[in-house]
Design a protein around this motif. Structure first.
Motif, short mmCIF file in Angstrom:
data_model
loop_
_atom_site.label_atom_id
_atom_site.label_comp_id
_atom_site.label_asym_id
_atom_site.label_seq_id
_atom_site.Cartn_x
_atom_site.Cartn_y
_atom_site.Cartn_z
N SER A 114 -10.86 69.26 111.45
CA SER A 114 -9.78 69.74 112.32
C SER A 114 -9.24 68.62 113.20
O SER A 114 -8.12 68.70 113.70
CB SER A 114 -10.27 70.89 113.19
OG SER A 114 -11.37 70.48 113.93
N SER A 143 -12.70 82.95 101.37
CA SER A 143 -13.15 82.61 102.71
C SER A 143 -14.27 81.57 102.66
O SER A 143 -14.25 80.57 103.39
CB SER A 143 -13.65 83.90 103.37
OG SER A 143 -13.77 83.72 104.72
N ASN A 167 -13.95 77.73 103.89
CA ASN A 167 -14.87 77.30 104.95
C ASN A 167 -15.66 76.05 104.53
O ASN A 167 -15.93 75.17 105.34
CB ASN A 167 -15.82 78.46 105.28
CG ASN A 167 -16.72 78.13 106.43
OD1 ASN A 167 -16.24 77.65 107.46
ND2 ASN A 167 -18.01 78.34 106.26
N MET A 218 -13.29 85.11 107.18
CA MET A 218 -12.03 85.72 107.62
C MET A 218 -11.99 87.19 107.22
O MET A 218 -12.51 87.57 106.17
CB MET A 218 -10.85 85.02 106.94
CG MET A 218 -10.56 83.63 107.45
SD MET A 218 -8.96 83.11 106.77
CE MET A 218 -9.30 81.42 106.41
N SER A 262 -17.46 82.17 110.35
CA SER A 262 -17.04 81.36 109.20
C SER A 262 -16.29 82.22 108.18
O SER A 262 -15.79 81.73 107.19
CB SER A 262 -18.25 80.72 108.53
OG SER A 262 -19.04 81.72 107.92
N LEU A 320 -11.00 86.37 112.50
CA LEU A 320 -12.33 85.90 112.12
C LEU A 320 -13.33 87.02 112.33
O LEU A 320 -13.21 87.81 113.27
CB LEU A 320 -12.73 84.69 112.98
CG LEU A 320 -11.94 83.40 112.70
CD1 LEU A 320 -12.42 82.29 113.62
CD2 LEU A 320 -12.08 82.97 111.24
N THR A 326 -3.25 80.09 107.33
CA THR A 326 -3.92 80.40 108.59
C THR A 326 -4.95 79.32 108.91
O THR A 326 -5.10 78.89 110.05
CB THR A 326 -4.62 81.77 108.48
OG1 THR A 326 -3.63 82.73 108.16
CG2 THR A 326 -5.32 82.15 109.77
N GLU A 327 -5.64 78.85 107.90
CA GLU A 327 -6.75 77.93 108.12
C GLU A 327 -6.32 76.47 108.19
O GLU A 327 -6.94 75.66 108.86
CB GLU A 327 -7.79 78.13 107.00
CG GLU A 327 -9.03 77.26 107.09
CD GLU A 327 -9.91 77.56 108.29
OE1 GLU A 327 -9.86 78.68 108.82
OE2 GLU A 327 -10.66 76.64 108.72
N ARG A 340 -7.71 71.17 109.44
CA ARG A 340 -7.96 72.57 109.83
C ARG A 340 -7.18 72.93 111.08
O ARG A 340 -7.01 72.10 111.96
CB ARG A 340 -9.46 72.77 110.11
CG ARG A 340 -10.24 72.94 108.86
CD ARG A 340 -11.68 73.33 109.11
NE ARG A 340 -12.41 73.03 107.88
CZ ARG A 340 -12.43 73.84 106.83
NH1 ARG A 340 -11.81 75.00 106.87
NH2 ARG A 340 -13.08 73.50 105.73
#
Ligand code: HEM
Length: 586
Positions: free
Chosen positions: A210, A200, A204, A388, A386, A380, A544-545, A582
Motif C-alpha cells: 500500500s 478475497s 489479499n 471482503m 483480510s 471488510l 476497491t482494493e 493497495r
C-alpha cells in the motif's frame, strides 16, 4: 569446338511460348469463370430479393469461385466476410452462404432472430455441438456415435419419434438439466459465495503493497486473468484441480489460443502444437478426475446435501460425474467434455472482466463514478479484516455497473450462434429454410446494427463501434437515453415499454434479438446469471482494493485480439503495463 544449334534453340523458345501461352489462357479462363460466376450469382441474388414471395429461399451471397463458394473469403477474414454478408440485401434479409460442401443461412434483423429463438423447440444444435466437442475439445471419435445416437432431445420427455430407450444414455437432456439446475437457485448462490471467498483470499495474498507502487508488465495477462480464472474454476470444480495440476492456469490459456486452429479442423500434422495443448489439458483433467473419484463417491448423489465440496467443487460438477459414470464413455472423452465446460465457464467471462477493468481505468471520471456506486456494497469482515464482504444482489443491481457489463459484452463479444431445423423445413419472415441446413447468427454484427442502437446525439455522438458506458441507462427526462434508437423504443408493445422513472435505470428494453451475447431460446447460455455476477463482483473487488494506473499513452487504443473472433469475448491484444498499489478502505 561446340557449335550453336540455332534450330534447336528456336524450337525450345517455341515450346516455351506454347507453355506460357497455355498458362495465360488458363489464368484468363479462371478469371472469366470467376467473373461470370460472380455476375450470375449477383443477378440471381438480386432477382430473388426482387421477386420475393412467401416461401422463397434466402438469396445467395454473391461468390466468385464455383465449388469453394465463400470459403476463401471466410478463411481470409471471417469478420469482414460476416460484415459483408450482413450488409448485403439490407438489414433484415437473410443470405445463403456456401463454405465448400457446407451450406447455411445467415439470419439478420432483431425481429427474425427473436422469431428463431422463440421457435427453439423445432430447432436443434446437438449435431453441431458434437462436431465442436470432437473437433475442438477432443471427444474421442469412437465415442461420437454414442452422442449422436441420442435423438431424444433436451426436454424432460424424450422425443416421441426417438427409439432410444435407456434414460441413463440421454446425454443431451442430462447435461442440459444439470447445467440449468446447477447454475440457478441455491447452487448458484453457493458458487457466488465461493467466488467471493476465493477472490478475497487471492487479492489479499497478492504481493502488492500500500505504501509503494508495483509495476506489472501485463496487467491483464499476468494479474487479472490469473486471479479471475482461478476463482471461477474453484467455484466450479473446487480447489483440488490446482493442487493436482499447478500449471492448469497457464496450460488452459495455451489451449484457448490453440482453439481457432482446432475449430477450423486443421489436421494434426499442420497444427501439432495446438493438438498437443489440447492433449495436455485432457491429461490434466483426467488426473484431477481420478483424484476426485478416489476421494469422493459421486454415486451418493443427492444424499450429500452440500452445494459445494472440495473434490468436485459445485453440485453441477458432481452431478455430471454421477451420470457420466453410467455411460459407456472413455475417460479421455469425459475429460474432453469437462474441458468444454471449463472453457464455456471461463473463456468469455475472464476476458470480459479484463475489458470492464481496462475500460474503467482508461477514464478517470468513469472510475470515480464506478467507485461511488461500488462503495456502499463492499466492506471488510469485522471478524477477519483480510476478507471482503460483498452485498452481491444490490451491487449487481446498480445502473452504471450493469450498463458497463452490458456494453462490454455488446462491444467485445463475437460469436456465431448455430441452429438446425431438424424436424421439418422452417419459415421466418416469409423466408424458407431447409430442414437440416444450418442457420447462423453473428452476434458481433447484430450488436452493431445502426438501425437499432442508440448512437447519441449530434452534439454527443456514440457510434456503435465505440464504448459508451452509459449506453444501457435510461435517464429521467432524457428521451435520447437508453440502449436503442427512440423510434425502436416506441415500436415496443405498450406493456413492454418502460414505466416512467425517477432515477437513472439500467435497461435492455428494445434490444431483444440485438443484444444476444448469450444466444437465446432454450439453448441460451445457462451460465449468464453467474457470469454477470462474476464480472461485476470481480471488477468491484479489484477497484476497491487496488489503485491501478495503466502505463500506456493516453491516445493508445487497447484493441481486441481478432484471432479470437467467433469464439466469444475476445481477449485484449498485447501486453498492457500498469502500476498498482493497495488502497486503504474501511
Ligand atoms: C460473459 C460470459 C459468457 C458468455 C458471453 C457466454 C456465451 C454463451 C453462448 C453464446 C452460448 C450459446 C448459446 C446459444 O446457442 O444460444 C453459451 C452456451 C453455454 N454456456 Fe455460456 N457464456 C458465458 C458464461 C458462461 C458461464 C460462466 C458458464 C458456466 C458456469 C457458461 C456455460 C454455458 C453452457 C454449459 C452452454 C451450453 C448450453 C447448451 O448447449 O444448452 N457460460 N454461452
Amino acid at each position: 569446338m561446340a557449335t550453336l544449334d540455332l534450330s534447336a534453340i528456336r524450337s525450345r523458345i517455341g515450346e516455351l511460348r506454347v507453355t506460357s501461352d497455355g498458362l495465360i489462357a488458363l489464368i484468363g479462363t479462371c478469371i472469366s469463370v470467376a467473373a461470370l460466376t460472380y455476375l450470375l450469382s449477383t443477378i440471381q441474388g438480386a432477382v430473388t430479393v426482387h421477386n420475393k414471395r412467401h416461401g422463397s429461399r434466402p438469396p445467395k451471397l454473391p461468390y466468385a469461385i464455383p465449388l469453394l463458394g465463400h470459403l476463401p473469403e471466410f478463411l481470409k477474414n471471417t469478420m469482414e466476410f460476416l460484415a459483408r454478408a450482413t450488409a448485403k440485401y439490407g438489414p433484415s434479409t437473410p443470405v445463403r452462404i456456401q463454405l465448400l460442401n457446407r451450406r447455411m443461412s445467415l439470419l439478420k434483423g432483431a425481429e427474425s432472430i427473436t422469431a428463431l429463438f422463440r421457435n427453439s423447440r423445432d430447432l436443434s444444435s446437438e449435431h453441431w455441438l458434437v462436431q465442436v466437442l470432437v473437433n475442438a475439445f477432443g471427444v474421442e471419435v469412437a465415442d461420437a456415435p454414442f452422442y449422436l445416437a441420442d435423438d431424444t432431445g433436451i426436454a424432460n420427455q424424450p422425443d416421441p419419434r426417438s427409439k432410444m430407450t435407456n434414460p441413463e444414455y440421454r446425454i443431451f437432456h442430462l447435461v442440459f438439466k444439470s447445467v440449468h439446475s446447477g447454475l440457478s437457485g441455491a447452487s448458484l448462490e453457493e458458487m457466488e459465495s465461493q467466488l467471493v471467498r476465493n477472490l478475497s483470499s487471492q487479492i489479499n495474498e497478492a504481493d502488492i503493497q500500500s505504501d509503494s507502487w508495483t509495476t506489472i508488465f501485463d496487467l491483464y495477462g499476468s494479474l487479472i486473468r490469473t486471479i479471475a480464472f482461478r476463482a471461477a474454476v474453484v467455484s466450479l470444480c473446487g480447489p483440488k484441480v490446482f493442487e493436482c495440476i499447478p500449471t492448469f492456469d497457464a496450460d488452459f490459456w495455451t489451449f484457448d489460443s490453440a482453439l481457432p486452429d482446432l475449430f477450423k479442423e486443421m489436421p494434426r500434422w499442420l497444427a501439432p502444437a495446438s493438438y498437443a495443448a489440447r492433449d495436455k489439458m485432457k491429461e490434466h483433467l483426467q488426473k484431477w478426475q481420478s483424484f476426485a473419484h478416489e476421494h469422493y463417491d459421486v454415486s451418493q448423489g443427492k444424499l450429500d446435501k452440500r452445494e459445494w465440496e472440495e473434490f468436485f467443487g459445485s453440485r453441477l460438477m458432481r452431478t455430471r460425474h454421477e451420470f457420466f459414470q453410467k455411460m459407456p464413455l472413455s475417460k479421455e472423452t469425459i475429460a474432453a467434455d469437462d474441458l468444454g465446460l471449463v472453457w464455456a465457464a471461463t473463456a468469455n467471462t475472464v476476458p470480459a472482466i479484463g475489458w470492464m477493468l481496462l475500460e474503467v481505468l482508461q477514464r478517470p471520471d468513469l472510475l470515480r463514478r464506478v467507485r461511488e456506486e461500488i462503495a456502499p456494497y463492499i466492506s471488510l469482515d469485522p471478524s477477519d479484516p483480510s476478507r471482503m464482504i460483498v452485498d452481491i444482489p444490490n451491487l449487481c443491481s446498480r445502473p452504471l455497473l450493469q450498463s458497463l457489463y452490458a456494453e462490454v459484452l455488446r462491444l467485445r463479444s463475437g460469436t456465431v450462434i448455430n441452429r438446425v431445423p431438424t424436424s421439418s423445413d422452417f419459415h421466418i419472415g416469409g423466408w424458407h429454410f431447409k430442414k437440416d441446413e444450418q442457420i447462423i447468427i453473428s452476434t458481433y454484427d447484430t450488436a452493431r446494427d445502426q438501425y437499432v442502437w442508440n448512437q447519441g446525439t449530434v452534439d454527443d455522438p456514440h457510434p456503435v463501434n465505440e464504448f459508451w458506458p452509459d449506453r444501457f441507462i435510461l435517464y429521467p427526462d432524457n428521451p435520447n437515453s437508453g440502449p436503442v434508437l427512440p423510434t425502436i423504443a416506441q415500436q415496443q408493445p405498450k406493456k413492454m415499454q418502460h414505466p416512467p422513472i425517477s432515477e437513472p435505470t439500467f435497461s435492455l428494453d428494445g434490444t431483444a434479438g440485438s443484444w444476444i451475447p448469450y444466444g437465446g431460446g432454450t439453448r441460451m447460455c445457462p451460465g449468464r446469471h453467474f457470469a454477470k455476477k462474476e464480472m461485476i463482483v470481480t471488477l468491484a473487488m479489484f477497484l476497491t482494493e487496488f489503485d491501478i494506473e495503466l502505463l500506456i499513452d493516453a491516445d493508445c487504443e487497447i484493441k481486441p485480439d481478432l484471432k479470437y473472433f467467433m469464439f466469444g469475448v475476445m481477449h485484449p491484444q498485447g501486453k498492457i503495463p500498469a502500476r498498482i498499489r493497495r488502497r486503504r478502505f474501511n
